[in-house]
Design a protein around this motif. Sequence first.
Motif, PDB file in Angstrom:
ATOM      1  N   HIS A 113      -1.016   0.398  -3.576  1.00 29.78           N
ATOM      2  CA  HIS A 113      -0.717   1.559  -2.907  1.00 29.78           C
ATOM      3  C   HIS A 113       0.371   2.568  -3.853  1.00 29.78           C
ATOM      4  O   HIS A 113       0.128   3.849  -3.575  1.00 29.78           O
ATOM      5  CB  HIS A 113      -0.086   1.284  -1.613  1.00 29.78           C
ATOM      6  CG  HIS A 113      -0.468   2.276  -0.486  1.00 29.78           C
ATOM      7  ND1 HIS A 113      -0.204   2.295   0.669  1.00 29.78           N
ATOM      8  CD2 HIS A 113      -0.739   3.869  -0.603  1.00 29.78           C
ATOM      9  CE1 HIS A 113      -0.702   3.400   1.303  1.00 29.78           C
ATOM     10  NE2 HIS A 113      -0.911   4.397   0.480  1.00 29.78           N
ATOM     11  N   ASP A 136      -1.811   2.328   7.775  1.00 32.38           N
ATOM     12  CA  ASP A 136      -1.237   1.514   7.003  1.00 32.38           C
ATOM     13  C   ASP A 136      -0.467   0.702   8.031  1.00 32.38           C
ATOM     14  O   ASP A 136      -0.097   1.015   9.121  1.00 32.38           O
ATOM     15  CB  ASP A 136      -0.017   2.312   6.111  1.00 32.38           C
ATOM     16  CG  ASP A 136       0.297   1.329   4.768  1.00 32.38           C
ATOM     17  OD1 ASP A 136       0.408  -0.041   5.003  1.00 32.38           O
ATOM     18  OD2 ASP A 136       0.553   1.846   3.895  1.00 32.38           O
ATOM     19  N   ASP A 140       6.016   1.970   4.199  1.00 33.65           N
ATOM     20  CA  ASP A 140       6.129   2.224   2.812  1.00 33.65           C
ATOM     21  C   ASP A 140       7.117   3.358   2.461  1.00 33.65           C
ATOM     22  O   ASP A 140       7.170   4.091   1.657  1.00 33.65           O
ATOM     23  CB  ASP A 140       4.780   2.664   2.113  1.00 33.65           C
ATOM     24  CG  ASP A 140       3.545   1.354   2.214  1.00 33.65           C
ATOM     25  OD1 ASP A 140       4.174   0.216   2.510  1.00 33.65           O
ATOM     26  OD2 ASP A 140       2.627   1.652   1.824  1.00 33.65           O
ATOM     27  N   ASP A 218      -4.680   2.518   3.554  1.00 30.96           N
ATOM     28  CA  ASP A 218      -4.161   1.223   2.952  1.00 30.96           C
ATOM     29  C   ASP A 218      -5.088   0.284   3.973  1.00 30.96           C
ATOM     30  O   ASP A 218      -4.797   0.283   5.278  1.00 30.96           O
ATOM     31  CB  ASP A 218      -2.729   0.688   3.131  1.00 30.96           C
ATOM     32  CG  ASP A 218      -2.402  -0.413   2.716  1.00 30.96           C
ATOM     33  OD1 ASP A 218      -2.921  -1.515   2.748  1.00 30.96           O
ATOM     34  OD2 ASP A 218      -1.153  -0.417   2.222  1.00 30.96           O
TER      35      ASP A 218
END
Length: 293
Positions: A113, A136, A140, A218
């Motif tokens: 990613h 996702d 992150d 993701d």
Amino acid sequence: MSNPSDYANPPAFHSDDLPPSPPSEAAFHIIPVPWETSVSYGGGTANGPNAILHASTQLEAYIDGGIPGKAGLHTAPPVNCEGETTEILARIRSATAEVLQFGKLPILLGGEHAMTLGPIQAIKEKGISFGIVQFDAHADLRDTYQGDPHSHACVMKRIFDLDIPIFQIGVRALSEPEAELRSSSNIGFLDANTIDRSGFPKNTLPEDFPENLFITFDVDGLDPSIMPSTGTPEPGGLSWYQALEGLENVMRDRTVIGADVVELAPKPGMHASDFIAAKLVYKIMDLIVKNSS
Ligand SMILES: [Mn+2]
């Protein structure tokens, strides 16, 4: 696929049914990014793009009433992912910038990613105003992870630092500082547990969210029951149809200017995940074509 070497020599995306177009005639430019350095748990993302390309030859050209591939598909050579992180990111950025220069849509295949910073920098450098929608399991948003500010666990923090508006969908694992950043900033989110309980609201994105979108997907946003082939699986993810509903919802009345599908870590013999990732890529193209017609 019986062993990792089977991921070598990938065909162009969907090229069994849809002959590749020359770059000037292809709406979609597929950019493979076989990057794997900062993976924190299970490895294998370097093989992700090739596994998607192999699986894509098994897709039906016709999907939900149309053939998005008719808009033209061009698969670029893979980005060289050797060397320092900053060098790799610069190559991803320039591969994306080239596609934008052509007036075409970059679709990047990952790869870890961390790569998403590349296309985001390229779009920002073009002076385009846009926001990013992130599917996702993880936020992150860590400032650094294992000492690395360019870890996959930090990519959205780097993007946040560039002042790009962010909306997260399907998150279900984050640290306390990440949660605090989300609540003290304008980062929007619709977490997996809310989607499970209440579904999607009529309009997921705030009204003032930018009209132009980059979509970063993701694959661990999907539930591990359908997507076990990823480095850091988390229970309670999106079903296939929830993911499609989320994509349709955020793309409605907006313009997608680029997308990536990242973090597939193919496991030999588990080809369902590879196929699901390939179909997700093609479905994103389908929604882009339908939205613009
Ligand atoms: Mn991620």
